[in-house]
Design a protein around this motif. Structure first.
Motif: not given
Length: 523
Positions: A295-323
């Motif tokens: 998860i990246v905080d884009a409140t200020f699009p000129d200052n992107l800051v990562e605020t969340g991280f999770a590991s889902c194994g080692t392969s490609l995490v293809w997609d995600a849906d937060p809706y």
């Protein structure tokens, strides 16, 4: 020693705090058969407010009941031709599923009778176009229209279909200027990912029958995979499907002056790039290569800051849906299965400031600024400005470094969640001036009133220059206007007539920490 111990202790503490502050709590997981790989995903809510994950797999579409996120249940499988690529979107109670398998067309799934039953059919075009929509890379469904991207007998750009009857789409328009890998649609604009053209495109679709290209823009990795537009429509976020290529933010409210604002790489494995970016309010959800979901905080699009991280194994995490209304995030790890998270959307604590030369007061460009213990490292701009941030509030050490300057560690920089702290830093140059330098380290510039050429001359016993020795000419804003290697005791710099009138700075430095500064006036 005492300061060193304090520095090390704070580094260790901040590293631990970051690793614990994932803001992504794993609440459930669904494992598929080992022969099944996962691709795109999207959400659906039925008339009873039941929540589902629609998952594209190598064998078709899987419908997962998420009403108990800790115990997800697969309730339907819709078969499809084998393919590692399968993308989908929904509109009006129907899912539209595409894949790159030749002859797969678009699978239309009627979801309106969930949780009891589903029905489906394969659609490959209507009327004169029947049988011509054979495959696709991705799809989108927005405001009563289906957009099919990448690969068919009609075009490999975009096929636009009217969904007045979702069971029977009608082709109404084509965009064929370039191949589109994906597309984001809002209102009368299609933001296309022209991956092989190394750019995103801006396409006017106010007339669906005649899409019109308005503008293109190269992306940092020159392989644009997907895009997402901010809620206010002023900023576009892009991904490039190449190792080491960043997610980028662009200012796009003026198409004649599109500006790159910032870039972002996942903290745990920066070389493994973001695959798809999904926006939710001021936050970006980023399924990425190397098993990463952030998860990246884009409140200020000129200052992107990562605020969340999770590991889902080692392969490609293809997609995600937060809706989904429940707020959970589900993500498709290609080989490991479906992961379900409870997210916390927390604003970052921001740090801004300027780096200047303590001797001249000039800006110091390309200085490295790092909040110790946080993953983000920033470079100061040509004007010395920097913007960075932390996922957690607290008191931090901040390090600022630039070759040719004494590094600086600033203790007890207090950062607060949702607030901007200011920090201006003066770096002391490793400079021996001509006035007080030992004779063997003096330099001279002639003439000091310049028309077209200057000569940088070193004393007979010149410093020990190596292959890294260079001369830089900068204006008083700190912008380098010329760079050249040192060629000997006397190095000539020509073609200065192209420079505007005014004062300039000559910085001479080698790879061993020695540097010297002189000024001249350009007539």
């Amino acid at each position: 020693m005492k300061n060193s111990l304090a520095f090390a202790a704070l580094f260790f503490l901040s590293q631990n705090l970051f690793s614990q502050n994932s803001n992504l709590e794993l609440v459930g997981r669904f494992k598929f058969d080992s022969l099944v790989s996962l691709a795109g995903c999207w959400h659906f809510v039925d008339s009873f407010e039941n929540e589902y994950a629609l998952v594209g797999t190598s064998k078709g579409l899987s419908i997962i009941d998420l009403n108990e996120p800790s115990h997800p249940e697969e309730i339907f499988k819709i078969p499809g031709l084998p393919s590692n690529w399968r993308e989908l979107k929904t509109w009006g109670g129907f899912a539209f599923v595409g894949s790159e398998a030749p002859g797969s067309g678009i699978t239309i799934v009627d979801l309106r009778h969930l949780p009891d039953s589903v029905s489906y059919k394969i659609w490959m075009g209507d009327g004169l176009n029947e049988g011509k929509i054979t495959s696709s890379h991705s799809v989108n469904a927005v405001d009563g229209y289906l957009y099919i991207f990448g690969g068919s007998m009609l075009t490999n750009g975009a096929i636009i279909c009217d969904l007045a009857d979702p069971w029977n789409p009608v082709v109404v328009g084509l965009y064929s200027d370039n191949y589109l890998h994906d597309g984001f649609v809002r209102g009368d604009t299609l933001w296309g990912s022209e991956i092989y053209q190394k750019q995103f495109s801006v396409i006017d679709i106010s007339d669906k029958t005649k899409p019109k290209l308005l503008q293109t823009q190269p992306t940092p990795g020159q392989f644009n995979h997907n895009t997402w537009l901010s809620d206010d429509g002023k900023y576009l976020f892009t991904t490039d499907e190449k190792p080491d290529a960043p997610l980028a933010s662009f200012k796009v409210d003026d198409l004649d002056d599109i500006q790159l604002l910032d870039t972002y790489l996942p903290s745990a494995n920066p070389s493994r790039e973001v695959h798809n970016v999904r926006g939710l309010g001021n936050f970006l959800i980023n399924p990425s290569y190397g098993g990463q979901l952030t998860i990246v905080d884009a409140t200020f699009p000129d200052n992107l800051v990562e605020t969340g991280f999770a590991s889902c194994g080692t392969s490609l995490v293809w997609d995600a849906d937060p809706y989904l209304p429940s707020g959970i995030i589900f993500a498709t790890a290609k080989n490991e299965g479906l992961y379900i998270f409870k997210p916390k959307y927390q604003q970052a604590a921001y740090l801004e400031g300027r780096v200047t030369d303590a001797s001249t007061g000039l800006p110091v460009p390309s200085a490295t600024v790092k909040i110790i213990g946080m993953p983000k490292t920033e470079q100061s701009t040509n004007f010395g400005f920097f913007k960075t941030g932390s996922s957690l509030a607290g008191a931090y050490f901040v390090s600022v470094e630039k070759i040719g300057y004494e590094p600086k560690n600033i203790p007890n920089v207090v950062l607060k969640t949702g607030e901007i702290a200011n920090l201006d830093v003066e770096l002391q140059p490793l400079v021996i001036s001509a006035k007080n330098a030992p004779a063997q380290q003096k330099i001279r510039i002639s003439p000091t009133m310049v028309e077209n050429q200057i000569t940088v001359e070193f004393a007979e016993n010149q410093p020990d220059f190596d292959e890294h020795s260079k001369i830089f000419v900068a204006n008083l804003h700190g912008q380098t206007v010329l760079e050249t290697p040192v060629t000997g005791r006397e190095t000539q710099i020509s073609n200065l007539s192209v420079l505007p009138k005014g004062q300039y700075v000559v910085l001479v430095k080698n790879g061993k920490g020695w540097s010297a500064v002189k000024r001249f006036n350009k007539n």
